[in-house]
Design a protein around this motif. Structure first.
Motif, mmCIF file in Angstrom:
data_model
loop_
_atom_site.group_PDB
_atom_site.id
_atom_site.type_symbol
_atom_site.label_atom_id
_atom_site.label_comp_id
_atom_site.label_asym_id
_atom_site.label_seq_id
_atom_site.Cartn_x
_atom_site.Cartn_y
_atom_site.Cartn_z
ATOM 1 N N LYS A 137 0.835 -1.190 0.000
ATOM 2 C CA LYS A 137 0.000 0.000 0.000
ATOM 3 C C LYS A 137 0.876 1.248 0.000
ATOM 4 N N PRO A 138 0.425 2.316 -0.657
ATOM 5 C CA PRO A 138 1.238 3.549 -0.681
ATOM 6 C C PRO A 138 1.435 4.123 0.716
ATOM 7 N N VAL A 139 2.568 4.769 0.909
ATOM 8 C CA VAL A 139 2.860 5.435 2.183
ATOM 9 C C VAL A 139 2.014 6.696 2.291
ATOM 10 N N ASP A 140 1.409 6.901 3.453
ATOM 11 C CA ASP A 140 0.624 8.109 3.681
ATOM 12 C C ASP A 140 1.530 9.327 3.501
ATOM 13 N N PRO A 141 1.159 10.279 2.643
ATOM 14 C CA PRO A 141 2.036 11.443 2.414
ATOM 15 C C PRO A 141 2.312 12.247 3.680
ATOM 16 N N LEU A 142 1.401 12.228 4.649
ATOM 17 C CA LEU A 142 1.625 12.966 5.892
ATOM 18 C C LEU A 142 2.593 12.236 6.818
ATOM 19 N N ASN A 143 2.922 10.996 6.491
ATOM 20 C CA ASN A 143 3.908 10.252 7.278
ATOM 21 C C ASN A 143 5.303 10.358 6.685
ATOM 22 N N ARG A 144 5.477 11.193 5.684
ATOM 23 C CA ARG A 144 6.790 11.399 5.075
ATOM 24 C C ARG A 144 7.410 12.679 5.636
ATOM 25 N N PRO A 145 8.501 12.584 6.377
ATOM 26 C CA PRO A 145 9.170 13.799 6.869
ATOM 27 C C PRO A 145 9.758 14.602 5.707
ATOM 28 N N ARG A 146 10.042 15.853 5.963
ATOM 29 C CA ARG A 146 10.666 16.699 4.946
ATOM 30 C C ARG A 146 12.091 16.233 4.675
ATOM 31 N N ARG A 169 3.302 4.839 -9.433
ATOM 32 C CA ARG A 169 3.210 3.933 -8.284
ATOM 33 C C ARG A 169 4.583 3.395 -7.908
ATOM 34 N N MET A 170 5.396 3.092 -8.919
ATOM 35 C CA MET A 170 6.727 2.568 -8.634
ATOM 36 C C MET A 170 7.661 3.663 -8.121
ATOM 37 N N LEU A 171 7.662 4.826 -8.772
ATOM 38 C CA LEU A 171 8.580 5.895 -8.392
ATOM 39 C C LEU A 171 8.250 6.482 -7.022
ATOM 40 N N GLU A 172 6.967 6.497 -6.654
ATOM 41 C CA GLU A 172 6.570 7.077 -5.372
ATOM 42 C C GLU A 172 6.935 6.176 -4.191
ATOM 43 N N ARG A 173 7.356 4.948 -4.450
ATOM 44 C CA ARG A 173 7.727 4.064 -3.348
ATOM 45 C C ARG A 173 9.062 4.467 -2.726
ATOM 46 N N SER A 174 9.855 5.224 -3.455
ATOM 47 C CA SER A 174 11.062 5.797 -2.845
ATOM 48 C C SER A 174 10.663 6.997 -1.992
ATOM 49 N N GLY A 175 11.529 7.366 -1.093
ATOM 50 C CA GLY A 175 11.251 8.521 -0.256
ATOM 51 C C GLY A 175 11.667 8.277 1.182
ATOM 52 N N ARG A 176 11.346 9.215 2.013
ATOM 53 C CA ARG A 176 11.728 9.168 3.420
ATOM 54 C C ARG A 176 10.519 8.838 4.278
ATOM 55 N N THR A 177 10.715 8.009 5.305
ATOM 56 C CA THR A 177 9.672 7.698 6.278
ATOM 57 C C THR A 177 10.201 7.992 7.671
ATOM 58 N N GLU A 178 9.394 7.683 8.678
ATOM 59 C CA GLU A 178 9.812 7.933 10.054
ATOM 60 C C GLU A 178 10.953 7.018 10.485
ATOM 61 N N THR A 179 11.118 5.878 9.808
ATOM 62 C CA THR A 179 12.138 4.910 10.216
ATOM 63 C C THR A 179 13.419 4.994 9.390
ATOM 64 N N SER A 221 15.043 5.815 4.944
ATOM 65 C CA SER A 221 14.848 6.529 3.683
ATOM 66 C C SER A 221 15.299 5.672 2.512
ATOM 67 N N ILE A 222 14.685 5.914 1.365
ATOM 68 C CA ILE A 222 15.111 5.337 0.091
ATOM 69 C C ILE A 222 15.366 6.504 -0.855
ATOM 70 N N THR A 223 16.624 6.698 -1.211
ATOM 71 C CA THR A 223 16.982 7.711 -2.195
ATOM 72 C C THR A 223 17.032 7.034 -3.550
ATOM 73 N N GLY A 224 16.159 7.434 -4.461
ATOM 74 C CA GLY A 224 16.030 6.771 -5.753
ATOM 75 C C GLY A 224 16.777 7.503 -6.852
ATOM 76 N N LEU A 225 17.606 6.773 -7.583
ATOM 77 C CA LEU A 225 18.279 7.291 -8.777
ATOM 78 C C LEU A 225 17.831 6.422 -9.948
ATOM 79 N N TYR A 226 17.094 7.019 -10.869
ATOM 80 C CA TYR A 226 16.481 6.276 -11.973
ATOM 81 C C TYR A 226 17.041 6.788 -13.299
ATOM 82 N N SER A 227 17.572 5.877 -14.093
ATOM 83 C CA SER A 227 18.079 6.292 -15.402
ATOM 84 C C SER A 227 16.963 6.202 -16.427
ATOM 85 N N ILE A 228 16.925 7.174 -17.315
ATOM 86 C CA ILE A 228 15.915 7.237 -18.380
ATOM 87 C C ILE A 228 16.638 7.421 -19.703
#
Length: 467
Positions: free
Chosen positions: A133-142, A295-305, A307-314
């Motif tokens: 399930k997607p991470v709640d956007p309000l649970n993502r720290p800055r 859906r795939m790209l939004e799975r990267s990001g920071r959470t309370e526990t 972080s996933i820093t995503g580097l995607y080549s195009i």
């Protein structure tokens, strides 16, 4: 608690009894199966008669991708050779998952999450869903903390934050994979997860042994699905790598997720969508491609526990930054690194076009003095780009424009900082060291500006006034 909830959810979605269907047709890349009431995304096995009369042998595994009236459409994970009408299709699970754990570090997996490096099976693993399930956007720290990539041009000019998603846009053969390998090897992240989606078979080992090396591989996980594997395997390769990154993120780690490339992921989804009967819309891509991409790209990001820093080549076909996949990714990602064919031809590596690249969180993760130094370098590079053609043909006279004069004088020093070899340097894992290099560069620029002003004043004083 989150891990327990995921295990319970997958148990609820497991097949409670054996459901069987029958192959009625093979059309293109897909099987059409009758009497198989399972949901989209369910995993199945296709079995046929073996040597004995009552003996069944596994022919291929697959996934349900759609329906057409009374038949279920199944895409296989392997070749269709040997499958015939009447073969049985058995549902094995309704939810897709992958086995992950600490034992995957330093290992090479295939697109289904199975080891292919000959080092034995994975031990002490748990199940992770491929489509959580997607991470709640309000649970993502800055995003307010920088992550060192070990590449000076990136850390100094388009600084990456922990939990940011960046795209690397480049045409084939411009050093994209080498740049990503440098980041995986030099990064200050705890773990690197690398997904090689649709790569040439030759390049997988080159990337592991040549680009990544033993230092980078020791704290990395490589998931590889080459271009000759079925489209579903290439799609699952990206999903498996992301699920592994989420596991380490939930363990409290900072993860660097590298995917090479998103374009081939989308091309694989195009094959699946067209085989399932979707209409081609944007340059042959079906709607499911652009629904799956965020859906795939939004799975990267920071959470309370963690972080996933995503580097995607195009891959940019023909240097067209407006082609569908590149355009969609630029709208989703938090910045982009653009590689320049012109710089690559000049032997400038990494061939990063600083003026065409941007990080949307750079000002949030860097100090004011570094921001000023970056702005000064960008201004000089922009001025040099304006005068370069005139300079090459000898049509520019020094002293005509102070900004151009300063840009010409400082260009060698700027290039020296922005260029970098592939060798490993421990000091580049410290973001403060790179910051210090750019502050020193800003000091050289200021010194050159003063010298040019003194020369200009001296020329004016030595010039006699007209009578």
């Amino acid at each position: 608690m989150a891990v327990l909830e995921q295990q319970i959810e997958m148990l609820e979605q497991s097949a409670p009894l054996e459901l069987r269907g029958t192959v009625v047709e093979v059309r293109g890349l897909a099987l059409r199966v009758a009497d198989l009431p399972v949901p989209v995304g369910a995993m199945v096995r296709v079995v046929g008669r073996g040597a004995g009369r009552d003996q069944l042998q596994l022919l291929v595994e697959g996934e349900v991708v759609g329906f057409d009236e009374d038949v279920t459409i199944v895409m296989p994970f392997g070749e269709l050779n040997g499958i015939k009408r009447g073969d049985k299709v058995i549902a094995t699970q309704f939810a897709q998952y992958v086995r992950v754990g600490e034992s995957v570090l330093g290992r090479v997996l295939d697109g289904l999450g199975r080891p292919i490096d000959g080092l034995g099976p994975l031990a002490e693993t748990v199940s992770r869903p491929l489509n959580p399930k997607p991470v709640d956007p309000l649970n993502r720290p800055r995003i307010d903390e920088a992550l060192a990539t070990g590449v000076r041009a990136v850390d100094g000019m388009m600084s990456v934050g922990r939990g940011q998603r960046m795209g690397v846009f480049a045409a084939p053969g411009m050093g994209k994979s080498t740049l990503l390998g440098m980041m995986a090897k030099h990064t200050a992240a705890d773990v690197s997860v690398i997904a090689l989606v649709g790569e040439r078979g030759r390049e997988v080992r080159d990337f592991i042994e040549g680009t990544l090396g033993p230092e980078g591989m020791a704290r990395s996980v490589v998931v590889a699905a080459t271009s000759d594997e079925p489209a579903l395997v290439r799609i699952r390769c990206a999903m498996v790598a992301t699920a592994i990154a989420e596991y380490f993120r939930d363990e409290g780690m900072d993860v660097l997720l590298i995917m090479d490339s998103v374009t081939r992921f989308c091309q694989a989804q195009r094959q699946v969508g067209l085989a399932a009967g979707e209409p081609p819309t944007t340059k042959g891509f079906p709607p499911s491609t652009f629904a799956m991409l965020p859906r795939m790209l939004e799975r990267s990001g920071r959470t309370e526990t963690g972080s996933i820093t995503g580097l995607y080549s195009i891959l940019v076909e023909g240097d067209d930054m407006t082609e569908p996949v590149a355009d969609a990714c630029r709208g989703i990602l938090d910045g982009h690194i653009q590689l320049s064919k012109k710089l690559a031809e000049q032997g400038h590596y990494p061939a990063i076009d600083v003026l065409g690249s941007v990080s949307r969180v750079a000002d949030d993760v860097t100090m004011v003095d570094q921001q000023k130094a970056r702005q000064e370098v960008v201004k000089l590079l922009a001025s040099y780009a304006q005068v370069e053609d005139l300079l090459n043909i000898g049509a520019y006279t020094i002293g005509s424009n102070p900004d151009f004069d300063l840009a010409i004088a400082c260009k060698p020093a700027i290039d020296q900082v922005l260029q970098q070899g592939r060798e490993y340097k421990e000091e580049l894992r410290n973001f403060g060291n790179t910051r210090g290099m750019f502050l020193a560069l800003a000091g050289k620029i200021e010194e050159a500006r003063k010298q040019l002003k003194q020369q200009q004043v001296g020329m004016q004083e030595s010039t006699p006034l007209p009578q």
